[in-house]
Design an enzyme around this catalytic site. Sequence first.
Site, PDB file in Angstrom:
ATOM      1  CD  GLU A 144      14.277   4.080  -0.808  1.00  0.00           C
ATOM      2  OE1 GLU A 144      15.494   3.867  -0.743  1.00  0.00           O
ATOM      3  OE2 GLU A 144      13.605   3.788  -1.805  1.00  0.00           O
ATOM      4  CB  CYS A 192       7.432  11.124  -4.563  1.00  0.00           C
ATOM      5  SG  CYS A 192       6.758   9.544  -5.026  1.00  0.00           S
ATOM      6  CB  CYS A 215       3.395  -2.126  -2.051  1.00  0.00           C
ATOM      7  SG  CYS A 215       1.824  -1.795  -2.898  1.00  0.00           S
ATOM      8  CB  CYS A 264       2.454  -4.086  -9.666  1.00  0.00           C
ATOM      9  SG  CYS A 264       0.825  -3.497  -9.133  1.00  0.00           S
ATOM     10  CB  CYS A 321       6.104  -1.890  -8.876  1.00  0.00           C
ATOM     11  SG  CYS A 321       6.308  -0.735  -7.516  1.00  0.00           S
ATOM     12  N   GLY A 344       3.850   1.880  -1.428  1.00  0.00           N
ATOM     13  CA  GLY A 344       2.553   1.528  -0.863  1.00  0.00           C
ATOM     14  C   GLY A 344       1.363   1.880  -1.721  1.00  0.00           C
ATOM     15  CD  GLU A 345      -3.503   1.406  -3.792  1.00  0.00           C
ATOM     16  OE1 GLU A 345      -2.753   1.427  -4.779  1.00  0.00           O
ATOM     17  OE2 GLU A 345      -4.472   2.171  -3.666  1.00  0.00           O
ATOM     18  CB  SER A 378      -0.974   7.334  -7.422  1.00  0.00           C
ATOM     19  OG  SER A 378      -0.770   6.414  -8.465  1.00  0.00           O
ATOM     20  CG  LEU A 431      -5.744   1.215 -17.204  1.00  0.00           C
ATOM     21  CD1 LEU A 431      -6.893   0.824 -16.282  1.00  0.00           C
ATOM     22  CD2 LEU A 431      -6.288   1.944 -18.433  1.00  0.00           C
ATOM     23  CG  HIS A 432       0.428   0.143 -15.357  1.00  0.00           C
ATOM     24  ND1 HIS A 432       1.185   1.253 -15.663  1.00  0.00           N
ATOM     25  CD2 HIS A 432       0.312   0.142 -14.005  1.00  0.00           C
ATOM     26  CE1 HIS A 432       1.525   1.881 -14.546  1.00  0.00           C
ATOM     27  NE2 HIS A 432       0.991   1.234 -13.524  1.00  0.00           N
ATOM     28  CG  ASN A 436      11.515   4.638 -14.017  1.00  0.00           C
ATOM     29  OD1 ASN A 436      12.195   5.288 -14.796  1.00  0.00           O
ATOM     30  ND2 ASN A 436      10.452   5.148 -13.413  1.00  0.00           N
ATOM     31  CB  CYS A 444       7.443   5.817 -11.123  1.00  0.00           C
ATOM     32  SG  CYS A 444       6.704   7.406 -11.009  1.00  0.00           S
TER      33      CYS A 444
END
Length: 371
Positions: free
Chosen positions: A108, A121, A128, A132, A135, A183-184, A217, A241-242, A319, A362
Site C-alpha cells: 500500500e 508515503c 516488515c 514492532c 504496528c 517496511g524498514e 524513517s 524512538l518511542h 493509531n 502510520c
Amino acid sequence: MTPAPTFRIAAPSRGKPPRHFADMTNEERAKAVRDAGHTSFRAKQLATHYFTHLTADPDDMTDLPAASRDALVKALFPPLLSPAFEVATDDGETVKTLWSLHDGVKVESVLMGYPDRATLCVTSQAGCGMACPFCATGQMGLTRNLSAAEIIEQARLAARACRDGALGGKPRRLSNIVFMGMGEPLANYNAVLRAVRTFLAPEPEGLGLAARHITVSTVGLVPAIDRLAGEGLQVTLALSLHAPDDELRSELVPINTTWSVDQALDATKRYFDATGRRVSIEYALIRDINDHAWRADLLAEKLAKRGHSWVHVNPIPLNPTPGSKWTASEPAVEREFIHRLEEHAIPATIRDTRGSDIDGACGQLAIKETS
Ligand code: SAH
C-alpha cells in the site's frame, strides 16, 4: 511475561521483479536502448516520457518510431504495479492505494494533500521484519524487498495522480516523499538509495524533487544510518524512538536489543553532523505505556545532552491497530509531554494522523484479504 520479540533484517529471497528502466542508471539506460537496436538518444526520449510526462504507455510516445515503440516499451517498462483497490478520505485529500506486484504480492501507499504540499508515503518492503508490536505492518512479518523500480513506480504514479487532480480535484505537484509506508527502508538499503537518487535527479533523469522534501524513517539500524550519512545527500532522517529507556524500547522496537537508545541517538547525531539536516524523532504516544512525564524528561535530557538545534520531536497519538491492547494517550497527557520537551528547549510538534479512518495512517498499513 512477554515473549521475546523476534525480528529479521535479511529479506527472504523470492523471484526478483523484472528489470525496469527505473532500476537503471543513465548509462545503463543508454546501453539497454542500444542493446535493443536503437541509438542511445532514445533513452533520453524514454526518460522524458517516464519522468516528465509520467507515462509508460507506448501510445503516448509519438516521437519514437511507430514500428519499434511497442517492443521497446515491452522490454524496458514491464508492468510492476497495478492498482487493486483505492480509498479516499479527508475530503479527497488522502488517498490510499493497494498495489498488486508482478508476483501477486500486495503493498500500500498513501498520498496526502496539504495546502502547501503533496506528500506520498511510500512502501519499501512487502511487510516488515522489525516486529514492532504496535504496528500493523510489523505483525505481518517480511515477505520481500521491493526493487528500486517498484518504489519509483509508486512515486511516478502518485505524481501523475496529483497532476491529474486525484487530490480534491485540483491539479497538484507531488512535492514530498516519506519512507513511512510498509517496511524498514534501511533494511532494503540499495533499492531505497537508488530510488532516493532517482527522486532527486533533475528531470528527465528523475523526478526532480528537493532532498529536504524526502524523509527516510528508520527503527535505528545504526550501520545503515552511518552509511546514509556518508552518501552526500541532504535527505531528512527520522528515527522511530518511542521510548527513551532501553527496557521499554526493547519491547516496543525489538531491534533495540541490537542497537540501544544511546547508540541510535548517537548515530542520528552523527547524521546531523555530517549533513546539517535536522533529525526527526518519532514517538507514538501510547496510553500509560510510554507517555509518562518522567519519560518526556528523560527523552529531553538525552537529546539536549547531545546538543541543541539538531533535533525535532514528532509525537503522534498511537493509531489503533487490530488486536492491539494499546490506545492513544489522553490529549492532556500529550500536551504535558510536549510541554516537558519544550521546557528543555527541545522543539516538538504533534504529527497529524491522516487517514486513520481508512487504516491508512502510520502503522496501520496491512493487507486485508477483503481489500
Ligand atoms: N520502519 C520505519 C518506517 C515505517 S513506519 C520506521 O519504523 O521508522 C513510519 C512511522 O509510523 C514509524 O515511526 C512507526 O514507528 C510509526 N508507527 C507504527 N505504528 C504506529 C501506530 N500504530 N501509531 C502511530 N505510529 C505508528
